[in-house]
Design a protein around this motif. Sequence first.
Motif, PDB file in Angstrom:
ATOM      1  N   GLN A 145       0.830  -1.196   0.000  1.00 12.68           N
ATOM      2  CA  GLN A 145       0.000   0.000   0.000  1.00 12.68           C
ATOM      3  C   GLN A 145       0.868   1.250   0.000  1.00 12.68           C
ATOM      4  O   GLN A 145       1.950   1.286   0.596  1.00 12.68           O
ATOM      5  N   ILE A 146       0.374   2.300  -0.678  1.00 18.34           N
ATOM      6  CA  ILE A 146       1.061   3.587  -0.735  1.00 18.34           C
ATOM      7  C   ILE A 146       0.092   4.671  -0.282  1.00 18.34           C
ATOM      8  O   ILE A 146      -1.036   4.759  -0.788  1.00 18.34           O
ATOM      9  N   ILE A 147       0.530   5.478   0.678  1.00 17.45           N
ATOM     10  CA  ILE A 147      -0.253   6.610   1.157  1.00 17.45           C
ATOM     11  C   ILE A 147       0.474   7.887   0.747  1.00 17.45           C
ATOM     12  O   ILE A 147       1.634   8.085   1.083  1.00 17.45           O
ATOM     13  N   ASN A 148      -0.205   8.754  -0.004  1.00 19.44           N
ATOM     14  CA  ASN A 148       0.356  10.023  -0.445  1.00 19.44           C
ATOM     15  C   ASN A 148      -0.277  11.182   0.317  1.00 19.44           C
ATOM     16  O   ASN A 148      -1.503  11.340   0.302  1.00 19.44           O
ATOM     17  N   THR A 149       0.554  12.001   0.964  1.00 13.77           N
ATOM     18  CA  THR A 149       0.018  13.223   1.538  1.00 13.77           C
ATOM     19  C   THR A 149      -0.036  14.285   0.443  1.00 13.77           C
ATOM     20  O   THR A 149       0.614  14.169  -0.599  1.00 13.77           O
ATOM     21  N   LYS A 150      -0.797  15.313   0.686  1.00 14.96           N
ATOM     22  CA  LYS A 150      -0.907  16.418  -0.263  1.00 14.96           C
ATOM     23  C   LYS A 150       0.338  17.297  -0.162  1.00 14.96           C
ATOM     24  O   LYS A 150       0.714  17.711   0.927  1.00 14.96           O
ATOM     25  N   PRO A 151       1.017  17.598  -1.294  1.00  9.28           N
ATOM     26  CA  PRO A 151       2.215  18.446  -1.222  1.00  9.28           C
ATOM     27  C   PRO A 151       1.857  19.865  -0.766  1.00  9.28           C
ATOM     28  O   PRO A 151       0.783  20.382  -1.068  1.00  9.28           O
ATOM     29  N   PHE A 152       2.777  20.495  -0.045  1.00 13.15           N
ATOM     30  CA  PHE A 152       2.601  21.892   0.339  1.00 13.15           C
ATOM     31  C   PHE A 152       2.807  22.784  -0.889  1.00 13.15           C
ATOM     32  O   PHE A 152       3.655  22.516  -1.734  1.00 13.15           O
ATOM     33  N   ASN A 153       2.039  23.857  -0.980  1.00 10.52           N
ATOM     34  CA  ASN A 153       2.211  24.874  -2.032  1.00 10.52           C
ATOM     35  C   ASN A 153       2.137  24.279  -3.436  1.00 10.52           C
ATOM     36  O   ASN A 153       2.902  24.641  -4.322  1.00 10.52           O
ATOM     37  N   TYR A 154       1.216  23.357  -3.635  1.00 10.66           N
ATOM     38  CA  TYR A 154       1.071  22.710  -4.936  1.00 10.66           C
ATOM     39  C   TYR A 154      -0.378  22.823  -5.377  1.00 10.66           C
ATOM     40  O   TYR A 154      -1.296  22.494  -4.616  1.00 10.66           O
ATOM     41  N   THR A 155      -0.584  23.306  -6.608  1.00 15.94           N
ATOM     42  CA  THR A 155      -1.947  23.546  -7.082  1.00 15.94           C
ATOM     43  C   THR A 155      -2.465  22.455  -8.010  1.00 15.94           C
ATOM     44  O   THR A 155      -3.618  22.472  -8.408  1.00 15.94           O
ATOM     45  N   GLY A 156      -1.602  21.501  -8.380  1.00 11.11           N
ATOM     46  CA  GLY A 156      -2.014  20.435  -9.286  1.00 11.11           C
ATOM     47  C   GLY A 156      -2.857  19.372  -8.603  1.00 11.11           C
ATOM     48  O   GLY A 156      -2.989  19.330  -7.383  1.00 11.11           O
ATOM     49  N   ASP A 157      -3.429  18.495  -9.407  1.00 10.95           N
ATOM     50  CA  ASP A 157      -4.237  17.381  -8.911  1.00 10.95           C
ATOM     51  C   ASP A 157      -3.353  16.146  -8.835  1.00 10.95           C
ATOM     52  O   ASP A 157      -3.036  15.532  -9.853  1.00 10.95           O
TER      53      ASP A 157
END
Length: 205
Positions: free
Chosen positions: A143-155
């Motif tokens: 399993q891979i868990i990705n957090t949301k990057p800081f200062n990133y506007t992409g999806d």
Amino acid sequence: MIKKRLITFGCSYPFGQGLPDCIGRNNNEPGKTASHQAFPALIANAIDRENINLSVPGSSNKAMVYRLQKFKFEISDIVLLNWTHAERSCVINNNTASIIGPWCPDKKSKIFYKQFSTNEEIEFNNKIFISWTNYYLAQCVTQIINTKPFNYTGDTASNFKSNNVEFLDNTINDYRTDHAADGSHPGIKSHQAYADYILTVLERN
């Protein structure tokens, strides 16, 4: 019996900089090893896995991917990708990823951010880093868990389909209720709250 592993890649946030067991000089530098009170350690303890925290304070997403592709994974691993500030970068040379950051006073960083860094460049590069990493890992870990990057506007989750990949909607800053000793990183309560949030995702899956 050998424990299964939780492996974390990231920056000073998952490293636990500023927590009581991760304080360097004058409270402004990280300790020598990752904190046992940071959210990766809390998650690993809760799911009875070995905690392998390969986060590096000041790391960029590019440096994370560089270190990740050199690591030997096992199929039973859970990997936590704590994507960091999207505008950071690095120079890779002699098996080392040297930090380039907007806060760095060196000439190399100043030239890079003046001449070569644009919002379009940042978003494009980070999309490649995140997409390649997840396609790569999806074939070799549980399993891979990705957090949301800081200062990133992409999806980050755009067009990515895999049963063992999860993209989180929140960063640890969304759970920040206290501060670490340095006054800028999340404190113990924030790490616990973020760990609880990620644990609900793991349990759901």
